[in-house]
Motif scaffolding. Structure first.
Motif, PDB file in Angstrom:
ATOM      1  N   VAL A 156       0.938  -1.245   0.081  1.00 38.67           N
ATOM      2  CA  VAL A 156       0.019   0.041  -0.201  1.00 38.67           C
ATOM      3  C   VAL A 156       0.887   1.373  -0.019  1.00 38.67           C
ATOM      4  N   LEU A 157       1.989   1.299   0.886  1.00 40.40           N
ATOM      5  CA  LEU A 157       2.726   2.393   0.724  1.00 40.40           C
ATOM      6  C   LEU A 157       3.488   2.767  -0.370  1.00 40.40           C
ATOM      7  N   ALA A 158       3.782   1.508  -1.172  1.00 38.31           N
ATOM      8  CA  ALA A 158       4.553   1.693  -2.520  1.00 38.31           C
ATOM      9  C   ALA A 158       3.385   2.314  -3.652  1.00 38.31           C
ATOM     10  N   GLY A 159       2.245   1.938  -3.443  1.00 38.08           N
ATOM     11  CA  GLY A 159       1.161   2.575  -4.168  1.00 38.08           C
ATOM     12  C   GLY A 159       0.783   3.906  -4.032  1.00 38.08           C
ATOM     13  N   VAL A 160       0.821   4.216  -2.710  1.00 36.02           N
ATOM     14  CA  VAL A 160       0.199   5.609  -1.990  1.00 36.02           C
ATOM     15  C   VAL A 160       1.340   6.738  -2.325  1.00 36.02           C
ATOM     16  N   LEU A 161       2.700   6.371  -2.354  1.00 36.35           N
ATOM     17  CA  LEU A 161       3.762   7.396  -2.499  1.00 36.35           C
ATOM     18  C   LEU A 161       3.744   8.176  -3.741  1.00 36.35           C
ATOM     19  N   PRO A 162       3.509   7.205  -5.039  1.00 38.49           N
ATOM     20  CA  PRO A 162       3.583   8.204  -6.444  1.00 38.49           C
ATOM     21  C   PRO A 162       2.343   9.336  -6.064  1.00 38.49           C
ATOM     22  N   THR A 163       1.374   8.874  -5.350  1.00 34.79           N
ATOM     23  CA  THR A 163       0.091   9.603  -5.436  1.00 34.79           C
ATOM     24  C   THR A 163       0.309  10.962  -4.575  1.00 34.79           C
ATOM     25  N   GLY A 220      -6.200  10.016 -12.038  1.00 34.26           N
ATOM     26  CA  GLY A 220      -5.794   8.696 -12.324  1.00 34.26           C
ATOM     27  C   GLY A 220      -4.897   8.331 -11.119  1.00 34.26           C
ATOM     28  N   ALA A 221      -4.078   9.245 -10.636  1.00 36.67           N
ATOM     29  CA  ALA A 221      -3.233   8.817  -9.475  1.00 36.67           C
ATOM     30  C   ALA A 221      -4.020   8.654  -8.286  1.00 36.67           C
ATOM     31  N   LEU A 222      -5.177   9.334  -7.930  1.00 36.17           N
ATOM     32  CA  LEU A 222      -5.913   9.171  -6.655  1.00 36.17           C
ATOM     33  C   LEU A 222      -6.490   7.755  -7.015  1.00 36.17           C
ATOM     34  N   SER A 223      -7.182   7.371  -7.975  1.00 34.74           N
ATOM     35  CA  SER A 223      -7.786   5.985  -8.342  1.00 34.74           C
ATOM     36  C   SER A 223      -6.699   4.930  -8.208  1.00 34.74           C
ATOM     37  N   GLY A 224      -5.563   5.309  -8.598  1.00 37.44           N
ATOM     38  CA  GLY A 224      -4.368   4.117  -8.437  1.00 37.44           C
ATOM     39  C   GLY A 224      -4.139   3.975  -7.071  1.00 37.44           C
ATOM     40  N   ALA A 225      -4.013   4.930  -6.367  1.00 39.00           N
ATOM     41  CA  ALA A 225      -3.871   4.623  -4.908  1.00 39.00           C
ATOM     42  C   ALA A 225      -5.052   3.963  -4.242  1.00 39.00           C
ATOM     43  N   ALA A 226      -6.103   4.419  -4.694  1.00 44.80           N
ATOM     44  CA  ALA A 226      -7.231   3.280  -4.070  1.00 44.80           C
ATOM     45  C   ALA A 226      -7.221   2.209  -4.398  1.00 44.80           C
ATOM     46  N   VAL A 227      -6.983   1.750  -5.576  1.00 51.45           N
ATOM     47  CA  VAL A 227      -6.962   0.553  -6.014  1.00 51.45           C
ATOM     48  C   VAL A 227      -5.780  -0.144  -5.212  1.00 51.45           C
ATOM     49  N   SER A 228      -4.648   0.543  -4.819  1.00 48.67           N
ATOM     50  CA  SER A 228      -3.603  -0.243  -4.031  1.00 48.67           C
ATOM     51  C   SER A 228      -4.020  -0.903  -2.857  1.00 48.67           C
ATOM     52  N   ALA A 242      -6.820 -10.265 -12.279  1.00 50.10           N
ATOM     53  CA  ALA A 242      -7.249  -8.670 -11.525  1.00 50.10           C
ATOM     54  C   ALA A 242      -6.228  -7.871 -11.273  1.00 50.10           C
ATOM     55  N   PHE A 243      -5.015  -8.348 -10.711  1.00 49.83           N
ATOM     56  CA  PHE A 243      -3.908  -7.560 -10.658  1.00 49.83           C
ATOM     57  C   PHE A 243      -3.268  -6.886 -12.051  1.00 49.83           C
ATOM     58  N   ALA A 244      -3.474  -7.895 -13.228  1.00 45.20           N
ATOM     59  CA  ALA A 244      -3.124  -7.416 -14.243  1.00 45.20           C
ATOM     60  C   ALA A 244      -4.011  -6.379 -14.819  1.00 45.20           C
ATOM     61  N   LEU A 245      -5.296  -6.633 -14.537  1.00 47.91           N
ATOM     62  CA  LEU A 245      -6.045  -5.448 -15.177  1.00 47.91           C
ATOM     63  C   LEU A 245      -5.986  -4.167 -14.632  1.00 47.91           C
ATOM     64  N   LYS A 246      -5.669  -4.341 -13.089  1.00 46.92           N
ATOM     65  CA  LYS A 246      -5.425  -3.225 -12.410  1.00 46.92           C
ATOM     66  C   LYS A 246      -4.093  -2.426 -12.837  1.00 46.92           C
TER      67      LYS A 246
END
Length: 267
Positions: A58-65, A88-96, A104-108
């Motif tokens: 989660v941290l690795a996904g939220v940091l870029p956002t 797009g960045a916010l949605s990426g963080a949410a999906v993290s 499912a991960f590949a689609l993400k």
């Protein structure tokens, strides 16, 4: 002579500023998340021992956002393209926060590219090509008068066509990158979510897709920018590019001539 020296110094400052910003982009959107997910090659401490595999993921996904949000607030970019990147960045963080693996991960991983393709398509249907807003940032009109001049230039039919083709190129880039991201994730991320080694597989997948994204960005955004720049330059009679000093003067003169021609035709 003095003016040319000042322009040269100013140009170098802009170049160094952009290089520094690019370095920050790479650091916060790729290097640091990669090191968090796969610290062993760098000899860094494994934070999963204290945060757990899920916490590090989660941290690795939220940091870029967080970086993108702070950068957007600092630059105060509020045009539709900037807002799209932020969304797009916010949605990426949410999906993290979702525990996804396999398909499912590949689609993400391909989600952002799919959103970009959708945004390009909608903008073309609305006759407001998405690349128009990016082009404003590329040319950077510094005064309200120049913004008005650029808006008038971008409304010309030949420039509108170029913006449409440029947006189509961006959509094609999104399709290609989304496909690559999906296939690479399917190939490399094979472990179930949360088990030891899953985060390292995610890091390796991103290590392949990140340079692919950079290469596609350079190729397709470069081609899109060239199409629009060439069309815009034609409005000045091909005498100056937007970053040259005489561009705005030539653009104003050509706009005045077009207005005079339109007035004469109405009479």
């Amino acid at each position: 002579m003095l003016k040319s020296v000042k322009r040269s110094v100013g140009g170098r400052r802009v170049a160094w500023s952009r290089l520094f910003r690019l370095a920050l982009d790479v650091l916060f959107t790729f290097a640091l998340p990669y090191a968090l997910l796969n610290p062993a090659p760098f000899g860094l401490p494994d934070l999963s021992r204290s945060l757990g595999n899920y916490g590090v993921y989660v941290l690795a996904g939220v940091l870029p956002t967080l970086y993108i949000v702070l950068d957007t607030m600092h630059r105060r970019v509020l045009n539709p393209f900037g807002l799209f990147l932020l969304a797009g960045a916010l949605s990426g963080a949410a999906v993290s926060f979702l525990k996804l693996d396999g398909v499912a991960f590949a689609l993400k991983d391909a989600m952002h590219s799919a959103l970009l393709m959708l945004a390009c398509g909608v903008s073309l249907l609305l006759r407001r090509p998405l690349f128009e807003f990016l082009f404003y940032g590329l040319v950077s009109p510094e005064t309200p008068k120049r913004k008005q001049q650029l808006g008038a230039a971008l409304s010309q039919p030949q420039v509108r066509r170029a913006l449409g083709w440029a947006t189509a190129l961006v959509a094609l880039k999104a399709v290609m990158l989304g496909t690559v991201s999906y296939l690479v994730a399917l190939w490399l991320v094979t472990l179930p979510f949360g088990v030891a080694g899953f985060n390292a597989q995610v890091a390796r997948a991103h290590a392949l897709t990140f340079p692919a994204a950079i290469g596609l960005d350079i190729l397709f955004y470069g081609a899109a920018g060239w199409l629009t720049l060439r069309a815009t330059r034609r409005l000045t009679g091909g005498r100056a590019w937007p970053w040259q000093e005489g561009f705005w003067h030539d653009l104003e003169r050509s706009t005045q001539l077009e207005r005079q021609g339109a007035e004469l035709s109405e009479r």
